[in-house]
Structures are given as structure tokens and as C-alpha cells.
Design an enzyme around this catalytic site. Structure first.
Site, PDB file in Angstrom:
ATOM      1  N   CYS A 144      -0.443   6.071  10.022  1.00 60.36           N
ATOM      2  CA  CYS A 144       0.795   5.371  10.385  1.00 60.36           C
ATOM      3  C   CYS A 144       0.463   4.042  11.023  1.00 60.36           C
ATOM      4  O   CYS A 144      -0.366   3.973  11.930  1.00 60.36           O
ATOM      5  CB  CYS A 144       1.563   6.155  11.430  1.00 60.36           C
ATOM      6  SG  CYS A 144       2.157   7.711  10.885  1.00 60.36           S
TER       7      CYS A 144
ATOM      8  N   GLU B  31       0.837  -1.198   0.000  1.00 59.46           N
ATOM      9  CA  GLU B  31       0.000   0.000   0.000  1.00 59.46           C
ATOM     10  C   GLU B  31       0.874   1.251   0.000  1.00 59.46           C
ATOM     11  O   GLU B  31       1.974   1.257   0.541  1.00 59.46           O
ATOM     12  CB  GLU B  31      -0.906   0.001   1.237  1.00 59.46           C
ATOM     13  CG  GLU B  31      -1.939  -1.118   1.165  1.00 59.46           C
ATOM     14  CD  GLU B  31      -2.977  -1.042   2.271  1.00 59.46           C
ATOM     15  OE1 GLU B  31      -4.154  -1.261   1.966  1.00 59.46           O
ATOM     16  OE2 GLU B  31      -2.628  -0.766   3.429  1.00 59.46           O
TER      17      GLU B  31
END
Ligand code: SAH
Ligand code: SF4
Length: 346
Positions: free
Chosen positions: A339, A95
């Protein structure tokens, strides 16, 4: 030289030069092809209008140009963050996240499919290690998004190597990818626009420091004593805080560059004032900056984000000790693009 079906983006400039030479091509063809791919961002040799058709055919026969198959892209509600899932040639997936903020266009790229380091709160760590990405697979993420942005008259301003994987565990390929994006005959993305984030691999930090890269370094700290750090980042047992901080000091001494420290604030785990005081002690006198970010939720970890108030108190302790500290705004959480939230299921 066997270059049958190899990824074009894995080739160094000089390597491509040697291939073209072996085909009997004049030397100026190298720059024509390189600028077509890395400046005009052509994703197919058919688009290289400045080289003869026979050579375009030869290139297409020997190299693959679109090695990242974009499977899905999802956008956050405010449209400022988008996350793309790419399928690789061997069916692995990665990703990549694009973040828009005012005039900034920051791309967060992956360096490995999965990660072997098992930080407990990280979705990539929870999925385990699949494989290293090649340099071409790393840099093509940048080319892919730069191509899209250009269509809107925009351009990437920054690249953070903070996606899936531990970049310093795939050191050669990560640095080769940055080098090729930085190449004077190509995209010429300045090294200072890149930030590499590491969980704290000591020998590689020292190597990075010695190589005097202009690339920025971020170190994921998350705890200021060995007991707590080892409980959330298993790699701390191999490279304890004392060794890590020595390596960070060497980095600053050798490069005179500021180092960033990342700290995901987890409620009742590492958000106490005691941890903040210990952290201030560790960082005393070091040219640095601390980024704190409330923990993003992941499936495999029960901990939760700290409160706004506790984050502010944590920041205040550091600031009174003279350590610059920013509380980062969480972005793209509802699309799992924050994150530590990057994961591919299969
Ligand atoms: N492997 C590298 C880079 C990828 S992770 C590293 O660990 O630094 C990028 C950043 O996201 C790291 O600072 C990591 O500690 C942080 N992170 C991982 N999981 C997180 C989570 N659930 N919430 C907030 N940050 C997280
Ligand atoms: Fe790997 Fe970084 Fe996630 Fe730790 S935080 S598991 S090093 S990607």
C-alpha cells in the site's frame, strides 16, 4: 459518430450497440462481440470466431483492444505478490498488483496516473498528479490479470481499488469501469467483490451512499484528530474529520453496509494509545471494521513502521471498545508493491 481508433473498453454496451447499428449490423452481433471480449476475454477481434471476418476487420479498424502495454512484471520472493507496470497510449504509466492468499486472488488496480492529494507517506502522492485513467484503462487491468489467471485454471476473487490515485476523484470513470465488469452480458463480476478506497472526499462519499452501490467502501483515516490528520493528509483541511464522519454515518444509514477504515501505523506519529482511544470515540456505534497496517517505507517520507507490540496494543484498545480491528500482514514490500508504494518514475 467518431469512433476512430477509440479504446474498445471505453465503450458502454449500449454505445457499442449504437455503433454496430450504424454499420447496419443485426442486433445479435452486439452480444456476440461483448461475450467474446468480456467472457472469453479475446484481446483481438481476429479471435472473435463467431462474427464474420468483414466485421472483425471493421472492429480492428475502429477500436484498439490492447491499450495496456505490460512493460515489466516483478514477483515477490514467495511468488505470492506480483506487480506489473503498464505503459498507456500517451506514455503515462501505472502499476497494478496481484496478491495471492490461500484461495483468494485479489487485484489492486489504479484509477489515476499519480495523485493530486499529496498524503505525505504515499509514494503516489509524492509523484504528483498526471491524469485520470479512462474507464477502459481502469477495467482493462482486471481483464488482463483475469486472462492470465484463467490460463492457470484460476480466477480473480476480489478487486480493490487501492492502487495509484484517488478513485473518488475520478468518480465517473471508476464507477463505469466497475459497472462494465459487473455487466450481465460480460464478466459478471459481482459488485460486492469490489472495494473502493478513498482518502475521504466528502461529497463523493455522500453521492456513493445515495447511489446505493453494492460496492464496498474503505476510508483512509490514519489520524483521529484534525491537527494530526491535516499534517499527514492535506485533504483533511478541506474535509475535516467531523464532516467526514458525518458522511460515513450517512453511508452506513443509507446502505446498511459496513464501512472499513484504513490506518497505517507510523511509529510515534499515530500509534499512541491516545489516538486509539480517540479513534474508538469517533467510531462509536458505527457499523465498521478497522484495518491497521504498519507503514510501508517510501522514499519521500522519513517516518517508520510501528512495532508489532505497539500495533497489538493499538488493536487491543479498539477491541475492548467493541470495534473489530485486524492487523494486516504487509505483502510485497521488497518489490515496492505494498500500500502506498506504487510510483512510476518518469
Ligand atoms: N487514494 C485512495 C486509494 C489508494 S491508496 C486512498 O487514499 O484511500 C491505498 C491505501 O494505501 C490507503 O489507505 C492509503 O492511505 C494507504 N497508504 C498510502 N501510503 C502508505 C504507506 N506508505 N504505507 C501503508 N499504507 C499506505
Ligand atoms: Fe492519493 Fe491515496 Fe496516496 Fe493519498 S494515499 S496520495 S489519496 S493515492
Amino acid at each position: 459518430m467518431n469512433v476512430e481508433n477509440s479504446n474498445f473498453y471505453d465503450q458502454e454496451y449500449e454505445e457499442l450497440g449504437a455503433v454496430l447499428h450504424s454499420w447496419g449490423e443485426p442486433s445479435y452481433r452486439l452480444d456476440q462481440i461483448w461475450s467474446g471480449v468480456y467472457q472469453r476475454l479475446k484481446d483481438d477481434p481476429a479471435g472473435l470466431s463467431n462474427v464474420p471476418k468483414s466485421l472483425r476487420i471493421e472492429l480492428a479498424k475502429h477500436f484498439t483492444f490492447s491499450n495496456l502495454l505490460s512493460e515489466t512484471t516483478i514477483n515477490s520472493k514467495d511468488n505470492q505478490t506480483s506487480k506489473s507496470l503498464f505503459r498507456l497510449a500517451d506514455d503515462q504509466a501505472i502499476e497494478t498488483v496481484l496478491m495471492r492468499y490461500k484461495k483468494r486472488r485479489t487485484l489492486c488496480i489504479s484509477t489515476q496516473a499519480g495523485c493530486a492529494l499529496g498524503c505525505v507517506f504515499c509514494a503516489t502522492g509524492q509523484m504528483g498528479f498526471r491524469r485520470n485513467l479512462t474507464s477502459g484503462e481502469i477495467l482493462e487491468q482486471v481483464i488482463f490479470f483475469e486472462r492470465i489467471l484463467r490460463q492457470a485454471g484460476e480466477s480473480l476473487t476480489n478487486v480493490v481499488v487501492m492502487g495509484m490515485g484517488e478513485p473518488l476523484q475520478n468518480y465517473e470513470n471508476t464507477m463505469a469501469a466497475i459497472g462494465r465488469l459487473n455487466h450481465p452480458k460480460g464478466l459478471k463480476m459481482g459488485a460486492r467483490r469490489f472495494t473502493v478506497s478513498t482518502v475521504g472526499l466528502v461529497p463523493q462519499i455522500i453521492r456513493f451512499a445515495r447511489e446505493q452501490k453494492q460496492v464496498n467502501l474503505a476510508v483512509s483515516l490514519h489520524a483521529a484528530d484534525d491537527e494530526l490528520r491535516s499534517s499527514i493528509l492535506p485533504v483533511n483541511k478541506k474535509y475535516p474529520l467531523g464532516d467526514l464522519m458525518d458522511a460515513c454515518r450517512q453511508y452506513v444509514d443509507l446502505t446498511h453496509r459496513r464501512i472499513s477504515f484504513e490506518w497505517a501505523l507510523i511509529h510515534d506519529v499515530n500509534d499512541s494509545l491516545e489516538q486509539a482511544m480517540k479513534l474508538a470515540g469517533l467510531l462509536k456505534g458505527l457499523l465498521c471494521h478497522v484495518n491497521i497496517i504498519p507503514l510501508n517505507p517510501t522514499q519521500g517520507y522519513a517516518g517508520s513502521a510501528t512495532t508489532r507490540e505497539r500495533a497489538k496494543n493499538f488493536q487491543a484498545v479498539l477491541e475492548t471498545k467493541g470495534i473489530p480491528c485486524t492487523i494486516r500482514v504487509r505483502r510485497g514490500i521488497e518489490i515496492q508493491a505494498g500500500c502506498g508504494q506504487l510510483v512510476t518514475d518518469d
